[in-house]
Each structure stands twice: as structure tokens, then as C-alpha cells.
Motif scaffolding. Structure first.
Motif, mmCIF file in Angstrom:
data_model
loop_
_atom_site.group_PDB
_atom_site.id
_atom_site.type_symbol
_atom_site.label_atom_id
_atom_site.label_comp_id
_atom_site.label_asym_id
_atom_site.label_seq_id
_atom_site.Cartn_x
_atom_site.Cartn_y
_atom_site.Cartn_z
ATOM 1 N N THR A 105 0.818 -1.219 0.000
ATOM 2 C CA THR A 105 0.000 0.000 0.000
ATOM 3 C C THR A 105 0.846 1.261 0.000
ATOM 4 O O THR A 105 1.842 1.362 0.721
ATOM 5 C CB THR A 105 -0.905 0.016 1.248
ATOM 6 N N THR A 106 0.426 2.229 -0.807
ATOM 7 C CA THR A 106 0.957 3.589 -0.752
ATOM 8 C C THR A 106 -0.198 4.535 -0.463
ATOM 9 O O THR A 106 -1.259 4.434 -1.071
ATOM 10 C CB THR A 106 1.631 3.987 -2.080
ATOM 11 N N PRO B 68 -0.775 15.353 -11.339
ATOM 12 C CA PRO B 68 -0.934 14.028 -11.948
ATOM 13 C C PRO B 68 0.376 13.285 -12.159
ATOM 14 O O PRO B 68 0.422 12.062 -12.027
ATOM 15 C CB PRO B 68 -1.637 14.330 -13.276
ATOM 16 N N ALA B 69 1.440 14.000 -12.481
ATOM 17 C CA ALA B 69 2.716 13.324 -12.720
ATOM 18 C C ALA B 69 3.255 12.715 -11.432
ATOM 19 O O ALA B 69 3.736 11.567 -11.424
ATOM 20 C CB ALA B 69 3.725 14.306 -13.309
ATOM 21 N N ALA B 70 3.179 13.469 -10.339
ATOM 22 C CA ALA B 70 3.654 12.951 -9.051
ATOM 23 C C ALA B 70 2.812 11.767 -8.597
ATOM 24 O O ALA B 70 3.332 10.793 -8.040
ATOM 25 C CB ALA B 70 3.627 14.054 -7.998
ATOM 26 N N LEU B 71 1.503 11.838 -8.842
ATOM 27 C CA LEU B 71 0.634 10.729 -8.456
ATOM 28 C C LEU B 71 0.925 9.496 -9.296
ATOM 29 O O LEU B 71 1.025 8.376 -8.767
ATOM 30 C CB LEU B 71 -0.836 11.133 -8.603
ATOM 31 N N ALA B 72 1.066 9.666 -10.601
ATOM 32 C CA ALA B 72 1.384 8.532 -11.465
ATOM 33 C C ALA B 72 2.713 7.906 -11.053
ATOM 34 O O ALA B 72 2.836 6.661 -11.036
ATOM 35 C CB ALA B 72 1.447 8.985 -12.925
ATOM 36 N N GLU B 73 3.669 8.728 -10.688
ATOM 37 C CA GLU B 73 4.963 8.220 -10.233
ATOM 38 C C GLU B 73 4.796 7.351 -8.981
ATOM 39 O O GLU B 73 5.397 6.277 -8.858
ATOM 40 C CB GLU B 73 5.926 9.377 -9.950
ATOM 41 N N ALA B 74 3.960 7.805 -8.034
ATOM 42 C CA ALA B 74 3.734 7.052 -6.806
ATOM 43 C C ALA B 74 3.026 5.731 -7.098
ATOM 44 O O ALA B 74 3.342 4.688 -6.506
ATOM 45 C CB ALA B 74 2.918 7.889 -5.829
ATOM 46 N N ILE B 75 2.043 5.765 -7.995
ATOM 47 C CA ILE B 75 1.319 4.544 -8.359
ATOM 48 C C ILE B 75 2.252 3.532 -9.000
ATOM 49 O O ILE B 75 2.284 2.353 -8.628
ATOM 50 C CB ILE B 75 0.163 4.869 -9.329
ATOM 51 N N LEU B 76 3.057 3.999 -9.947
ATOM 52 C CA LEU B 76 3.956 3.093 -10.665
ATOM 53 C C LEU B 76 5.068 2.576 -9.763
ATOM 54 O O LEU B 76 5.508 1.422 -9.900
ATOM 55 C CB LEU B 76 4.521 3.794 -11.891
ATOM 56 N N ALA B 77 5.541 3.389 -8.820
ATOM 57 C CA ALA B 77 6.557 2.923 -7.878
ATOM 58 C C ALA B 77 6.002 1.826 -6.995
ATOM 59 O O ALA B 77 6.675 0.819 -6.715
ATOM 60 C CB ALA B 77 7.066 4.083 -7.027
ATOM 61 N N ARG B 78 4.761 1.976 -6.577
ATOM 62 C CA ARG B 78 4.133 0.936 -5.760
ATOM 63 C C ARG B 78 3.974 -0.351 -6.560
ATOM 64 O O ARG B 78 4.269 -1.442 -6.067
ATOM 65 C CB ARG B 78 2.777 1.438 -5.253
ATOM 66 N N ILE B 79 3.543 -0.243 -7.792
ATOM 67 C CA ILE B 79 3.355 -1.429 -8.624
ATOM 68 C C ILE B 79 4.703 -2.098 -8.915
ATOM 69 O O ILE B 79 4.829 -3.329 -8.869
ATOM 70 C CB ILE B 79 2.630 -1.054 -9.932
#
Length: 278
Positions: A221-222, A265-276
């Protein structure tokens, strides 16, 4: 609103779902919050698609015209979680990367806690674990003040009048942080007959017992929070960690408001992809 909305039948309702990205990619289910819709992910999904993900963003219960029951109790958290599961079933997705913002985050937390076998990873945005949030509201004076708007939202008729009066000035004010060019994108659908009432029914059906009774989350989880969020303070945000037993990361964005998918959106996408990736 997204132009590529596909109707998905689930639980006797019809949900409008924005589906995009590589058709053979790992599935990511994106759950919006109030007072928005699936379009709030528009600036986030290009990076997810570039990374190979297939995204599904439904207009949730009350926001899809074909999924708008009249009774307040039909908007309980358990019903909204069941909707998300049924949409995954209808799409043929056994388990998905789960992302939720605002009320979508509450649904995502509850889904991950109750059905971890259906969730590969969780990225919750803005709103912390429901038990942490309920505890903060009951014990932290600052959070109680931040959440005081909910008292208005729970008043049938009065809330609709206040939010829609003067060309929906108050509703537009709520959405100010999304950016001037995006306000009408979200406000216009809620001015359709019955739409705002359905969206507000999420608040009216909210139960302290159901929120506080959400169990711990075991999946990776993030939690992404922003220090400019007027609705969720640091006390509630930092309390979130105690309710995750899986691998956990807290991402705090500086100078960003509650509307993270629109504003960062870029920072959020980065967080999502880092978690995945992890």
C-alpha cells in the motif's frame, strides 16, 4: 467527461466505465471521489498506459445515470465496495492494482481490507484508512473542524440548495482547486436532475461504525496525501500507517491541495507506478 465510456452491467445497474491502455496489460481500477467522476484520472492515465497498464475508471454509484438508486441506504460503503467487485467480475479481472481518491479511496481501503485476494496493490489518495479517519474526527479537534462540511452535506434538500444556488457557485467553489478549465467538467453533470442528491447520499449513508470497523490492509500500500488539503490534516494522514500490515509507503506532496489527480498528476502517477514496481 471521458468520451470513451463503456456501459458495464453489474448488480442490476449500469456503470459507465472509461477503459483504456494496452488490452493485455495488468488491470488497474481507478475510483473517483466527490464531486467528480472518472474524468479526474484523465491526466494520470497516460503515464500508466505508457508503463503497460490497462486502466478501468468507472463512474461510481450515483454518478452513472444507470446506477442511481433512490434510497439513501443504497449508498452505504458496503454497497459501493460490492459495486467495484462486480465491475471487476464483469470485466473478467481476477485481481487489479487499485487506486482511489477521496470517497474512491474509502471504497478502495475497504475493498483491500475485506477482499485482499482481489487487490494486487493499493494506492489511496488524499483520504486515509477509514478507521484512522474516523478516529481522527472523534479525537482531533482540527480534523473535526476540517470535516465540519459533512454536516451540511448530510442535510437533504438544504445541501442541494446551497451547492446549486447562484449558478452552482458553492459547488464551483468546492472544485476551485482542480483548475479553472476543469471546474465545469465536474460541476455540469451534477446539475442534472437527481445527480447531486445521489452524490451526496454517500455522505448521508455514511456510518461511523462501518468506517471504524474497516479492518487492517495486508496488501502492498501507498498512501498519497498533500499538505494543502483542507479536508484531511496531518494527524489523520499519519495515523493511517497503524492500519496497514502490508508493505507501506506514505507520500506527502508539498504545496498541493486535495485535488491531487488534477493538480499533481505526474507525481501521483509516479507514486502509483513505484508501488506497482515494488
Amino acid at each position: 467527461m471521458p468520451l470513451n465510456l463503456t456501459p458495464i452491467d453489474a448488480r442490476g445497474l449500469t456503470f459507465d466505465v472509461a477503459a483504456a491502455g494496452p488490452e493485455d496489460g495488468p488491470a488497474a481500477l481507478l475510483l473517483h471521489g466527490f464531486p467528480q467522476h472518472a474524468g479526474e484520472w484523465d491526466a494520470v492515465v497516460p503515464a500508466l498506459h505508457a508503463a503497460g497498464l490497462r486502466t478501468y475508471a468507472p463512474n461510481q454509484r450515483g454518478y452513472s445515470p444507470g446506477a442511481r438508486p433512490a434510497a439513501v441506504e443504497d449508498y452505504r460503503l458496503a454497497e459501493c465496495v460490492a459495486d467495484a467487485l462486480a465491475v471487476l467480475d464483469a470485466l473478467g479481472v481476477d485481481a487489479a492494482h487499485l487506486v482511489g481518491h477521496d470517497w474512491g479511496a474509502i471504497v478502495a481501503w475497504a475493498l483491500a481490507a475485506r477482499h485482499p485476494e482481489r487487490v494486487r496493490t493499493l494506492t489511496a489518495v488524499s483520504v486515509p484508512h477509514p478507521t484512522a479517519f474516523a478516529h481522527a474526527i472523534s479525537t482531533d479537534a482540527e480534523q473535526r473542524e476540517r470535516s465540519s462540511y459533512m454536516r451540511l452535506f448530510r442535510e437533504p434538500g438544504k445541501a442541494e440548495h446551497v451547492l446549486l444556488a447562484d449558478d452552482a457557485a458553492a459547488l464551483r467553489g468546492v472544485l476551485a482547486g482542480v483548475g479553472a478549465g476543469r471546474v465545469d467538467t465536474y460541476a455540469a453533470p451534477l446539475r442534472e436532475p437527481g445527480a447531486l442528491t445521489a452524490a451526496l447520499n454517500w455522505y448521508r449513508a455514511m456510518s461511523a461504525e462501518e468506517m471504524a470497523g474497516t479492518g487492517p490492509v495486508t496488501v502492498p500500500t501507498t498512501y498519497v496525501w498533500s499538505d494543502g488539503d483542507v479536508a484531511v490534516g496531518r494527524f489523520a494522514a499519519e495515523a493511517c500507517a497503524a492500519h496497514v500490515t502490508g508493505d507501506y509507503r506514505f507520500v506527502a506532496l508539498a504545496g498541493v491541495t486535495h485535488w491531487i489527480p488534477d493538480e499533481a498528476p505526474a507525481a501521483l502517477a509516479e507514486a502509483i507506478l513505484a508501488r506497482i514496481a515494488d
